[in-house]
Design an enzyme around this catalytic site. Structure first.
Site: not given
Lengths: 264, 630
Positions: B152-153, B465-466, B535
């Site tokens: 530029n310029k 219950a897993g 438990s």
């Protein structure tokens, strides 16, 4: 993928990032064309649901057709809708101009609804091509405790790694449509057949190009009465989209000041 | 994604160009002029600009088109990146103006990272300067592959061909040395409009394209569908009965029926469908598409995992090398810890080596102990958990990351496995852990090292219950994520610790008491200890809670693994219910002895209502929320 596909995929990615990383979230629904597109994209991203509340910042001064549209689509789209009433004109900063004070009602309304629900993230449908100051926004844009935008020191944002971490008391504005242009929005509305408020379509040589409050928004001269005609008009127009939004034009930096204070 | 070949206007492509270069070399001016010359300014904009400039008593300043902030106009310097749209004969172009000032490098990076091509602006008088080189280098790191140099310029050097030649030599020498071949080198004057939209008569010696022509000659950027499949998991949705894995395809193609691999968990599954809202499922999805998929089998996967095809997986490693640019106010130093974000994965990493600092001016490599703001260096990073990624040269989107300190992005890096750290280096790593032997190691020390608190997850529930199944799955999952975790159950406790105990009510109570004490010790040692025992009595569980509470009042988490008695009896994995009904086992919980369900469990996992994957997810989510320390 064409251009619209790319924009859509990117916006869905943004919506999903925010939904995963930030809670609680909500979306501003101005009922304009952009926020309808945003809701549509959310439904695509989340399989038909909008899994967070949508908020109208209600000045009581919206155009009648806007309210009709809202009543219909809250039901049809099964939205979790919050009507956030904006504080009256008298509560806004009296040093501002009339236009700016009207706009400030929404800023205050937004601030209040964020405080009330403790939202950490808000989706907004702003776009970079709408206004020069908005073009400097980030997709994830953090806000200070009083909602102000520190635009002189924004966080870096690159490689689509967005700012999803921020200190308590602050929130982030998320802009899924930032990369869309006005004509993208209309092409997408056309492709996806997304409903919009009929005020966008010309009647008697006038139409609204951008919707705002009754007193500070004006229709433009236009004969575009279908989506095709609107797209055609946008290809050739040299008038900015927000020309009819008087609040932007009070001074050189009118919109910058509004946004720095927390406006959308 | 819809086919929209019906829209003719879609044929035009959108191309993103970033304009970079040293401060004051005229980037914003160039863009303003480009818009003016292509007749792209909105009505009234030119007049508005003129008025602003008149008010400031200055000549027309083109850069004001882009410098939207008052502060930018007042100081005549671009602070943050701006985007602006215009049309060339071939393309819709988005121009990103990135600030040149050193102070705003983070904003330059934010603007440049998403560009398809770059214009590197050089002042013809000043020539190549510090930020010219730094920006050139960063473009390369950020992944911008096409660069045109704009000198530029030219009006200030009388459009001298000799001066043009000098700068061409300087700039190409530099770019070549970092592996960049400039696409074009165009001599212009933004102020006068030379060689921008039309050929300048002042530089007849220049035979190349005008800037506008150059913009149209950049190659279109293609999406990498030919590469190996990479789909980072972004989220998992269960809005309805489907479990949808959401994410964006970063590379390659995915189809229903594909056998896919999740990394780093190493689970495999088959893709059932690519689901879309309100439209039929997709037959395939390509790089760039945001999609959702379901699997043939139920699998618990999480955000951050990377989906690939089984035969072409990503790299797995806890350690890697990176070329890093630093944006943080505080310097990067060896031993410091950062949050890493790579695709959708977030992990903690420690800097274990700062190999070299790179001077972007001279490209010299030199040793150093700190990587300061705006510097570039090579580092070695180590994560506590195994990470899945690709080398940047192989697959750019999966080989780059950002680092966060506190809440902020402080750096960006490109991964390389080159010279993969040898044993010596990994030993050095261990010695950087700064726990002095004279001091007692506190719980806080352990929390910092582990990245999570210790505690007890006390699973209670009926036989069948897993509890054990769930405990083992959760353990596996947490282990892979780099958490310290251990399961206590009947098998490992009765084998030794409680080998002397039988099944009388007193001995059962003692059994549970000892388990409670051991679990508390594990918690104190920084572990997440999961216990899987029926438990049945609240009193026993309360005692376990108080044991753990001696260490930390919030260490104990009672998790009710709940399932209907009929379900448990139907499952009867060990045939115990059958024996109990036949009277072969006395005092069997649920049959001949009571089960006191917890009145205020921290978490209830209903294995009746949910599949295993969802139960695991629920517990892991809970642990993420309650144990993680960032």
């Amino acid at each position: 993928m064409n251009h619209l596909d790319q924009l859509e995929a990117q916006s869905i990615y943004i919506l999903r990032e925010a939904y995963n990383r930030i809670k609680p979230l909500s979306m501003l629904w101005s009922l304009g064309k952009d926020s309808n597109v945003m809701i549509w994209l959310a439904r695509k991203a989340f399989y038909g649901r909008v899994p967070f509340p949508v908020i109208l910042l209600d000045t009581g001064n919206e155009l009648d057709e806007v309210y009709e549209f809202r009543d219909r689509y809250v039901k049809e789209w099964d939205l979790n809708y919050i009507n956030a009433e904006c504080p009256p004109y008298e509560e806004t900063d009296p040093d501002l101009t009339y236009n700016a004070r009207s706009a400030a009602r929404k800023t205050l309304g937004l601030k209040r609804v964020i405080e009330e629900h403790d939202f950490r993230g808000i989706f907004l449908g702003i776009r970079r091509d709408e206004q020069a100051v908005r073009s400097k926004e980030r997709v994830f844009s953090p806000r200070g405790e009083s909602g102000e935008w520190d635009y002189k020191d924004q966080p870096p944002e690159f490689w689509e790694q967005y700012k999803t971490e921020f200190p308590p008391g602050t929130h982030v504005r998320i802009h899924p449509l930032l990369a869309w242009t006005e004509v993208d929005i209309w092409r997408y509305i056309q492709r996806e057949n997304i409903p919009v408020v009929p005020l966008y379509f010309a009647r008697n040589g006038m139409r609204y190009r951008s919707l705002g409050e009754k007193d500070i928004t004006r229709p433009i001269e236009s004969n575009a009465s279908t989506i095709e005609e609107i797209i055609e008009e946008l290809q050739t127009t040299r008038t900015p989209e927000r020309a009819g939004r008087t609040m932007d034009h009070d001074s050189e930096d009118a919109f910058e000041r509004l946004r720095a204070a927390g406006y959308m | 994604m819809q086919d929209s070949s019906s829209s003719l206007d879609m044929l035009r492509e959108t191309f993103k160009i970033v304009v970079v270069g040293h401060v004051d070399h005229g980037k914003s001016t160039l863009i303003g002029r480009l818009l003016y010359d292509t007749d792209s300014l909105p009505t009234g904009k030119f007049e508005e600009l003129k008025a602003i400039c008149d008010r400031r008593g200055m000549a027309l300043e083109w850069s004001f088109v882009l410098d939207a902030f008052q502060a930018e106009r007042d100081q005549a310097v671009t602070i943050d990146t701006t985007q602006i749209w215009f049309k060339t004969p071939k393309r819709d172009v988005v121009i990103i103006d990135a600030p040149g000032h050193r102070e705003f490098l983070k904003n330059m990076v934010s603007g440049a990272a998403s560009a398809d091509a770059a214009l590197l602006v050089v002042d013809a008088e000043e020539g190549v300067r510090e930020q010219t080189r730094r920006h050139g280098y960063l473009l390369h790191l950020l992944g911008v592959k096409q660069v045109a140099v704009v000198i530029n310029k030219m009006d200030l050097v009388d459009h001298s061909e000799a001066r043009y030649g000098e700068i061409v030599r300087d700039v190409t020498a530099y770019l070549h040395s970092i592996g960049v071949e400039p696409s074009f080198i165009v001599p212009i004057s933004a102020r006068e409009g030379d060689n921008i939209a039309k050929k300048s008569t002042s530089s007849p010696w220049y035979k190349g394209p005008t800037l506008l022509e150059a913009l149209d000659r950049f190659h279109s950027v293609t999406v990498p569908s030919e590469q190996a499949l990479r789909l980072p998991v972004q989220d998992v949705y269960h809005f309805d009965q489907r479990r949808i894995i959401a994410g964006r395809v970063e590379a390659g193609v995915i189809r229903p029926g594909d056998e896919i691999l999740f990394s780093p968990s190493n689970k495999t599954a088959r893709v059932k469908s690519l689901d879309v809202w309100d439209a039929p499922p997709l037959l395939e999805a390509h790089a760039g598409q945001s999609i959702g998929l379901t699997l043939e089998e139920q699998l618990f996967v999480e955000r951050g995992e990377v989906i690939s095809h089984v035969e072409d997986p990503p790299v797995l490693s806890t350690v890697f090398r990176a070329r890093l640019f630093w944006l943080g106010h505080k310097p990067l130093e060896v031993g410091k810890r950062y949050t890493l974000k790579l695709a959708t994965k977030t992990a903690t990493v420690t800097v274990v080596g700062l190999e070299t600092l790179i001077d972007t001016d001279t490209l010299a490599h030199r040793p150093g102990t700190k990587l300061e703001r705006n510097m570039i260096g090579e580092v070695v990073l180590r994560a506590r958990e195994v990470l899945a990624f690709d080398e940047h040269v192989e697959l750019d989107k999966m080989g780059r990351f950002v680092l966060l300190e506190d809440y902020d992005v402080v750096g960006g890096g490109l991964i390389s496995m080159e010279g993969y750290p040898d044993q010596r280096q990994s030993l050095t790593v261990k010695s950087t852990n700064v726990y002095s032997v004279e001091h007692t190691i506190t719980r806080e020390n352990r929390v910092v090292r582990n990245g999570h608190k210790g505690g007890v997850l006390w699973f209670t529930g009926l036989s069948g219950a897993g509890k054990s199944t769930l405990a083992m799955e959760v353990e596996k999952h947490l282990f892979q994520k780099g958490l310290q975790v251990y399961v206590l159950d009947g098998d490992n406790v009765r084998a030794g610790l409680n080998a002397n105990l039988g099944f009388s009510p007193e001995e059962r109570t003692e059994n549970i008491r000892r388990v409670g004490e051991v679990a508390a010790l594990f918690a104190d040692a920084g572990f997440i200890c999961i216990t899987a025992f029926i438990s049945p009595y609240q009193a026993d569980r309360d005692r376990a809670r108080s044991a753990a509470s001696r260490i930390d009042s919030e260490a104990f988490h009672e998790i009710h693994v709940s399932a209907d008695l009929n379900t448990c009896e139907r499952r009867d994995p060990k045939g115990l219910y059958k024996k109990a009904r036949a009277g072969e086992i006395l005092d069997f919980t649920g049959v001949s002895a009571p089960y006191e369900a917890p009145a205020s469990a921290e978490l209830v996992v209903d294995t009746d209502a949910k599949d295993l994957a969802s139960c695991v997810e629920q517990v892991v989510d809970y642990i993420d929320r309650t144990f993680r320390v960032d």
